[in-house]
Design an enzyme around this catalytic site. Sequence first.
Site, PDB file in Angstrom:
ATOM      1  N   LYS A 106      44.267  39.144  50.478  1.00 33.90           N
ATOM      2  CA  LYS A 106      43.676  38.435  49.328  1.00 33.90           C
ATOM      3  C   LYS A 106      44.731  38.161  48.256  1.00 33.90           C
ATOM      4  O   LYS A 106      44.891  37.021  47.802  1.00 33.90           O
ATOM      5  CB  LYS A 106      42.554  39.294  48.723  1.00 33.90           C
ATOM      6  CG  LYS A 106      42.135  38.914  47.319  1.00 33.90           C
ATOM      7  CD  LYS A 106      40.972  39.732  46.826  1.00 33.90           C
ATOM      8  CE  LYS A 106      41.306  41.013  46.098  1.00 33.90           C
ATOM      9  NZ  LYS A 106      41.774  40.895  44.711  1.00 33.90           N
ATOM     10  N   ASN A 107      45.459  39.202  47.871  1.00 35.08           N
ATOM     11  CA  ASN A 107      46.354  39.061  46.719  1.00 35.08           C
ATOM     12  C   ASN A 107      47.626  38.280  47.045  1.00 35.08           C
ATOM     13  O   ASN A 107      48.366  37.902  46.136  1.00 35.08           O
ATOM     14  CB  ASN A 107      46.680  40.433  46.123  1.00 35.08           C
ATOM     15  CG  ASN A 107      45.468  41.043  45.441  1.00 35.08           C
ATOM     16  OD1 ASN A 107      44.472  40.340  45.204  1.00 35.08           O
ATOM     17  ND2 ASN A 107      45.520  42.324  45.151  1.00 35.08           N
ATOM     18  N   CYS A 128      38.040  42.277  37.841  1.00 36.43           N
ATOM     19  CA  CYS A 128      37.353  43.569  37.909  1.00 36.43           C
ATOM     20  C   CYS A 128      37.533  44.358  36.610  1.00 36.43           C
ATOM     21  O   CYS A 128      38.557  44.240  35.948  1.00 36.43           O
ATOM     22  CB  CYS A 128      37.950  44.398  39.043  1.00 36.43           C
ATOM     23  SG  CYS A 128      37.116  44.227  40.591  1.00 36.43           S
ATOM     24  N   ARG A 157      43.640  45.007  31.021  1.00 34.93           N
ATOM     25  CA  ARG A 157      44.208  43.835  31.671  1.00 34.93           C
ATOM     26  C   ARG A 157      44.601  42.708  30.715  1.00 34.93           C
ATOM     27  O   ARG A 157      44.081  41.592  30.769  1.00 34.93           O
ATOM     28  CB  ARG A 157      43.271  43.331  32.771  1.00 34.93           C
ATOM     29  CG  ARG A 157      42.851  44.453  33.694  1.00 34.93           C
ATOM     30  CD  ARG A 157      42.267  43.985  34.965  1.00 34.93           C
ATOM     31  NE  ARG A 157      43.288  43.583  35.924  1.00 34.93           N
ATOM     32  CZ  ARG A 157      43.030  43.170  37.146  1.00 34.93           C
ATOM     33  NH1 ARG A 157      41.787  43.078  37.540  1.00 34.93           N
ATOM     34  NH2 ARG A 157      43.986  42.829  37.965  1.00 34.93           N
ATOM     35  N   ILE A 202      47.111  39.796  28.937  1.00 34.81           N
ATOM     36  CA  ILE A 202      47.942  38.757  29.569  1.00 34.81           C
ATOM     37  C   ILE A 202      49.182  38.460  28.714  1.00 34.81           C
ATOM     38  O   ILE A 202      49.823  37.426  28.873  1.00 34.81           O
ATOM     39  CB  ILE A 202      47.137  37.459  29.857  1.00 34.81           C
ATOM     40  CG1 ILE A 202      46.551  36.854  28.580  1.00 34.81           C
ATOM     41  CG2 ILE A 202      46.032  37.722  30.848  1.00 34.81           C
ATOM     42  CD1 ILE A 202      45.950  35.463  28.810  1.00 34.81           C
ATOM     43  N   LEU A 249      52.203  39.601  28.737  1.00 34.25           N
ATOM     44  CA  LEU A 249      53.484  39.410  29.442  1.00 34.25           C
ATOM     45  C   LEU A 249      53.587  38.003  30.022  1.00 34.25           C
ATOM     46  O   LEU A 249      54.657  37.387  30.024  1.00 34.25           O
ATOM     47  CB  LEU A 249      53.631  40.439  30.569  1.00 34.25           C
ATOM     48  CG  LEU A 249      53.686  41.907  30.136  1.00 34.25           C
ATOM     49  CD1 LEU A 249      53.580  42.831  31.343  1.00 34.25           C
ATOM     50  CD2 LEU A 249      54.985  42.185  29.384  1.00 34.25           C
ATOM     51  N   ASP A 269      45.455  50.311  44.102  1.00 31.19           N
ATOM     52  CA  ASP A 269      44.274  49.767  44.784  1.00 31.19           C
ATOM     53  C   ASP A 269      43.750  50.683  45.891  1.00 31.19           C
ATOM     54  O   ASP A 269      42.677  50.427  46.443  1.00 31.19           O
ATOM     55  CB  ASP A 269      44.589  48.383  45.385  1.00 31.19           C
ATOM     56  CG  ASP A 269      44.744  47.332  44.305  1.00 31.19           C
ATOM     57  OD1 ASP A 269      44.314  47.579  43.167  1.00 31.19           O
ATOM     58  OD2 ASP A 269      45.298  46.253  44.599  1.00 31.19           O
ATOM     59  N   ARG A 284      34.195  40.786  47.500  1.00 34.23           N
ATOM     60  CA  ARG A 284      35.274  39.971  46.906  1.00 34.23           C
ATOM     61  C   ARG A 284      36.613  40.239  47.576  1.00 34.23           C
ATOM     62  O   ARG A 284      37.533  39.434  47.485  1.00 34.23           O
ATOM     63  CB  ARG A 284      35.420  40.303  45.415  1.00 34.23           C
ATOM     64  CG  ARG A 284      34.317  39.732  44.581  1.00 34.23           C
ATOM     65  CD  ARG A 284      34.515  40.131  43.169  1.00 34.23           C
ATOM     66  NE  ARG A 284      35.699  39.462  42.640  1.00 34.23           N
ATOM     67  CZ  ARG A 284      35.895  39.203  41.375  1.00 34.23           C
ATOM     68  NH1 ARG A 284      34.976  39.552  40.503  1.00 34.23           N
ATOM     69  NH2 ARG A 284      36.971  38.604  40.982  1.00 34.23           N
TER      70      ARG A 284
END
Length: 417
Positions: free
Chosen positions: A22-23, A116, A121, A123, A125, A305, A398
């Site tokens: 996925k990633n 998620c 999280r 942003i 950076l 993860d 997902r």
Amino acid sequence: MDSIQIHGGVALQGKVRIQGSKNAALPILAGTLLTKETSYIRNCPKIADVYGMINLLKSLGCHVSWEESGIRVNAKDICRGEMQGEAITGMRSSLCLLGALLGRCGEVVMEYPGGCVIGERPIDLHLSALSKMGVVFTEEQGRIRANARKLCGAHIKLSVASVGATENILLAAVMAQGETLIEGAAREPEVVALCYFLRCCGAVIEGIGSSRLHITGNRLLHGADFMVPSDRIVAGTYLFAAVATGGNVLLEAAPYTQMEAVLNVAEKMGAQCIAASEGLYVQAGERPMAVSQLRTAPYPGFPTDLQSMALAVLTTSEGQCRIEETIFENRFRVVEPLREMGADIQVCDAHRVIVKGVEKLHGAAMEAKELRGGAALVLAGLMAEGESIITDCKYIYRGYENICKDLRELGARIVSV
Ligand code: EPU
């Protein structure tokens, strides 16, 4: 079909094929925007986030079709860099469209990306690196407007080796004027896969796989036929499912060269892991042994993860383990449901827990609150005595194309209901 029902206590046996990553697939699909030619991306997993990315690409004017073995994308008719709706706000990886669209159109208007609920999280950076490359950001009715009249290469030092920020910079840098040097870049295999895809399209990137990436920009990119690697997190999930149940499995196409830290932990838990050309053989002991310490870290460390899955396994291990989560601050949401199943877990603070192994877990009704934590509850259900039911499994789907079918192939009694 939003719930999963499990009758636990079966030792997993047999083989299962590991889906595409996925990633890795998501930023690569974003990368198809950088050329007017057609790209063909093979081995993409059929999961909600990939469908979300396809919808976003279509909304930008791309021609996208899912064919037998891959996704065909042509971005010659991109008309605007404007993105909104659920696919943006519900999906963190929509953020990598920012770098790609700046590279292609020079202007982007988008809502803040979601994802998620595993931590704050931010942003910052992403925004500060792109600003260094000449992008001007303004906020407009809760949306981000990004303008790059001239995108220029820059020397960027990342204070945190952020996967998403590294990917965003790469996507912008291959189109920027001049050279870009990223120091402190993330080294995750998914970043490496994006680099190789961009290289296949004609980009010039050196230092792939290291924390120092050098990009020579402003090349005219062409389309590519590219194979997304297998998903190391899905492989790790099924590996821990085997360890949890005392199983004996073959994980076909598991990317074991990317899984050294995970295999180390599984071996400490008593499993034998054997790499072969067809995949990874895992033969687990009857009851997992505790590892004294488990600490998540950026690649090549133990992946955040897979922390929840390892935690689930350790609840029935022989001994005690101290787990430290160093990447995200909200990744112990599985503790409560695991306790309801009989686990003995002490939460020290937002980043540390101590797990004392108990003889057995018992089945329970639980709610999946996020993707990886939800998968960990599935593992707990497989280990537990009796029936477990997990609701709100949309989060799990997902990231896992077919978690119930895959585990059934390994003999588990699990159905989606
Ligand atoms: N961070 C900042 N500022 C930023 C960006 C990140 O402070 O601008 C911090 C984060 O808060 C976090 C750390 O940096 O503490 C690392 O975050 P990173 O940016 O590396 O994470 P990400 O790119 O948002 C990707 C994966 C995650 C995975 C992490 C870490 C995708 C779509 N997501 O997220 O995967 O956990 O890297 O490896 O690639 C998942 O698949 O379940 C998942 C959450």
